[in-house]
Design a protein around this motif. Structure first.
Motif, PDB file in Angstrom:
ATOM      1  N   ARG A   1      28.158  -7.278  94.827  1.00 22.54           N
ATOM      2  CA  ARG A   1      26.672  -7.675  95.082  1.00 22.54           C
ATOM      3  C   ARG A   1      26.830  -9.022  94.997  1.00 22.54           C
ATOM      4  NH1 ARG A   1      22.311  -3.348  93.897  1.00 22.54           N
ATOM      5  NH2 ARG A   1      21.048  -4.682  95.428  1.00 22.54           N
ATOM      6  N   PRO A   2      26.016 -10.013  95.409  1.00 15.60           N
ATOM      7  CA  PRO A   2      24.662  -9.656  96.262  1.00 15.60           C
ATOM      8  C   PRO A   2      24.922  -8.995  97.596  1.00 15.60           C
ATOM      9  CG  PRO A   2      25.116 -11.963  96.679  1.00 15.60           C
ATOM     10  CD  PRO A   2      26.215 -11.551  95.730  1.00 15.60           C
ATOM     11  N   VAL A   3      23.836  -8.208  98.263  1.00 15.66           N
ATOM     12  CA  VAL A   3      23.700  -7.726  99.274  1.00 15.66           C
ATOM     13  C   VAL A   3      22.442  -8.255  99.982  1.00 15.66           C
ATOM     14  CG1 VAL A   3      25.297  -5.978  98.893  1.00 15.66           C
ATOM     15  CG2 VAL A   3      22.776  -5.791  98.389  1.00 15.66           C
ATOM     16  N   ALA A   4      22.367  -7.957 101.152  1.00 16.53           N
ATOM     17  CA  ALA A   4      20.998  -8.252 102.090  1.00 16.53           C
ATOM     18  C   ALA A   4      19.741  -7.928 101.143  1.00 16.53           C
ATOM     19  CB  ALA A   4      21.065  -7.844 103.448  1.00 16.53           C
ATOM     20  N   GLU A   5      19.580  -6.755 100.758  1.00 18.98           N
ATOM     21  CA  GLU A   5      18.569  -6.494  99.916  1.00 18.98           C
ATOM     22  C   GLU A   5      18.166  -7.351  98.761  1.00 18.98           C
ATOM     23  OE1 GLU A   5      20.909  -4.515 100.897  1.00 18.98           O
ATOM     24  OE2 GLU A   5      20.265  -2.428 101.499  1.00 18.98           O
ATOM     25  N   ASP A   6      18.994  -8.177  98.189  1.00 21.46           N
ATOM     26  CA  ASP A   6      18.816  -9.096  97.269  1.00 21.46           C
ATOM     27  C   ASP A   6      18.262 -10.313  97.739  1.00 21.46           C
ATOM     28  OD1 ASP A   6      20.012  -7.306  95.272  1.00 21.46           O
ATOM     29  OD2 ASP A   6      21.870  -8.006  95.987  1.00 21.46           O
ATOM     30  N   CYS A   7      18.551 -10.559  98.655  1.00 22.85           N
ATOM     31  CA  CYS A   7      17.947 -11.794  99.585  1.00 22.85           C
ATOM     32  C   CYS A   7      16.377 -11.437 100.061  1.00 22.85           C
ATOM     33  CB  CYS A   7      18.752 -12.292 100.901  1.00 22.85           C
ATOM     34  SG  CYS A   7      17.728 -13.557 101.869  1.00 22.85           S
ATOM     35  N   VAL A   8      16.336 -10.174 100.674  1.00 20.54           N
ATOM     36  CA  VAL A   8      14.835  -9.605 100.902  1.00 20.54           C
ATOM     37  C   VAL A   8      13.922  -9.447  99.788  1.00 20.54           C
ATOM     38  CG1 VAL A   8      13.709  -7.818 101.956  1.00 20.54           C
ATOM     39  CG2 VAL A   8      15.797  -8.433 102.863  1.00 20.54           C
ATOM     40  N   ALA A   9      14.500  -9.072  98.735  1.00 19.96           N
ATOM     41  CA  ALA A   9      13.621  -8.955  97.452  1.00 19.96           C
ATOM     42  C   ALA A   9      13.201 -10.235  96.893  1.00 19.96           C
ATOM     43  CB  ALA A   9      14.339  -8.084  96.595  1.00 19.96           C
ATOM     44  N   LEU A  10      14.062 -11.177  96.916  1.00 21.23           N
ATOM     45  CA  LEU A  10      13.911 -12.639  96.564  1.00 21.23           C
ATOM     46  C   LEU A  10      12.719 -13.402  97.330  1.00 21.23           C
ATOM     47  CD1 LEU A  10      13.967 -14.986  94.658  1.00 21.23           C
ATOM     48  CD2 LEU A  10      15.931 -15.700  95.803  1.00 21.23           C
ATOM     49  N   ALA A  11      12.999 -13.143  98.611  1.00 22.11           N
ATOM     50  CA  ALA A  11      11.906 -13.749  99.634  1.00 22.11           C
ATOM     51  C   ALA A  11      10.683 -13.077  99.443  1.00 22.11           C
ATOM     52  CB  ALA A  11      12.329 -13.551 101.080  1.00 22.11           C
ATOM     53  N   ALA A  12      10.474 -11.850  99.250  1.00 17.12           N
ATOM     54  CA  ALA A  12       9.307 -11.171  98.855  1.00 17.12           C
ATOM     55  C   ALA A  12       8.516 -11.434  97.847  1.00 17.12           C
ATOM     56  CB  ALA A  12       9.392  -9.533  99.121  1.00 17.12           C
ATOM     57  N   ALA A  13       9.326 -11.757  96.767  1.00 26.12           N
ATOM     58  CA  ALA A  13       8.708 -12.141  95.474  1.00 26.12           C
ATOM     59  C   ALA A  13       8.441 -13.473  95.429  1.00 26.12           C
ATOM     60  CB  ALA A  13       9.916 -12.290  94.302  1.00 26.12           C
ATOM     61  N   LEU A  14       8.816 -14.267  96.445  1.00 25.49           N
ATOM     62  CA  LEU A  14       8.277 -15.714  96.514  1.00 25.49           C
ATOM     63  C   LEU A  14       6.991 -15.707  97.095  1.00 25.49           C
ATOM     64  CD1 LEU A  14      11.724 -17.467  97.586  1.00 25.49           C
ATOM     65  CD2 LEU A  14      10.356 -17.964  95.373  1.00 25.49           C
TER      66      LEU A  14
END
Length: 273
Positions: A197-210
């Motif tokens: 990691r990181p993988v794409a899901e980690d980026c998606v999770a952060l963007a959603a948390a923002l």
């Protein structure tokens, strides 16, 4: 998990990709460097072989829906980490004005030359995002393609991208770290295990948390990573800190390990309004 913790985890995982100092000290060239020629080839292929994947589709529909004083059905596009324009210039019919940001002045010069030939008005900004965010106007649409795995402070990167865009923000990234394909060679030549990691899901999770209403689409990459075993071996020598004279040995090892032909990557498109 909140955005602050997700951002810290992203940074820590990226930092785990650092090359061990003892190996880095013997590297004949910078293993993290990028070849302007390789970027130019990718742009040539993107222009010659139009893509109908989700990234291009989401950008085109957002640009054509905006309109501007630059022409009917056209909008302003911000391309962060633009390189020589592979992600933006294929959309030339939809772009009223292109704002291209990159740390490489030579790549921006190449992009400008291509944009001029294609009739795309362009303004380039040399520098790192988000440091130069205030140097570009707010655009209708933004794209950051194959950039985020180079961004330790991803939260600041995404916030600035959203702040400088009045419409749609689009990200494109491989599902796994772009150097993941080298993991078997790192183990073979150096006895070093590489991170997962990181993988794409980690980026998606952060963007959603923002707080961004993210949408996600995934597909097989439209292009092969390498066109020949020789090209792969030359790239691998650079990336894993081997002398270029070892290219034949690397190619033989790639075949022994069953790494050729390479399967295509999975690419993820992330977007929000």
């Amino acid at each position: 998990m909140d955005a602050e913790r997700l951002a810290a985890r992203w940074r820590e995982r990226l930092e785990s990709w650092a090359i061990p100092e003892a190996i880095m000290a013997k590297a004949p060239v910078d293993p993290w460097g990028h070849s302007p020629e390789r970027f130019a080839t990718r742009t040539d292929r993107a222009l010659a072989e139009p893509d109908d994947g989700p990234t291009v589709t989401r950008l085109a529909e957002a640009l054509s829906g905006k309109g501007s004083d630059k022409g009917p059905g056209k909008g302003t596009l911000l391309d962060v980490g633009a390189g020589s324009g592979a992600a933006s210039l294929p959309l030339r019919e939809h772009i009223g004005h292109l704002y291209a940001v990159d740390t490489s002045a030579p790549m921006l010069e190449d992009l400008t030359a291509r944009a001029d030939k294609l009739g795309v008005p362009v303004t380039t900004v040399a520098g790192r995002w988000p440091d130069v965010a205030d140097d570009v106007p707010v655009a209708d649409v933004a794209i950051a393609a194959h950039v985020v795995y180079n961004v330790p402070d991803l939260a600041a990167f995404l916030r600035a991208l959203d702040r400088r865009t009045q419409g749609r923000v689009v990200l494109e990234l491989p599902h796994r770290h772009p150097m993941s394909w080298l993991t078997p060679l790192w183990q073979h030549f150096h006895g070093v295990d590489r991170p997962v990691r990181p993988v794409a899901e980690d980026c998606v999770a952060l963007a959603a948390a923002l707080g961004y209403p993210v949408r996600v689409e995934e597909r097989e990459a439209p292009l092969e990573r390498f066109t020949s075993l020789e090209e792969l071996a030359a790239s691998a020598c650079r990336r894993i800190c081997l002398d270029p004279s070892m290219a034949d040995e690397v190619a033989a090892t790639v075949l022994e390990l069953g790494m050729w032909p390479m399967p295509r990557d999975r690419w993820t498109t992330v977007w929000w309004e």
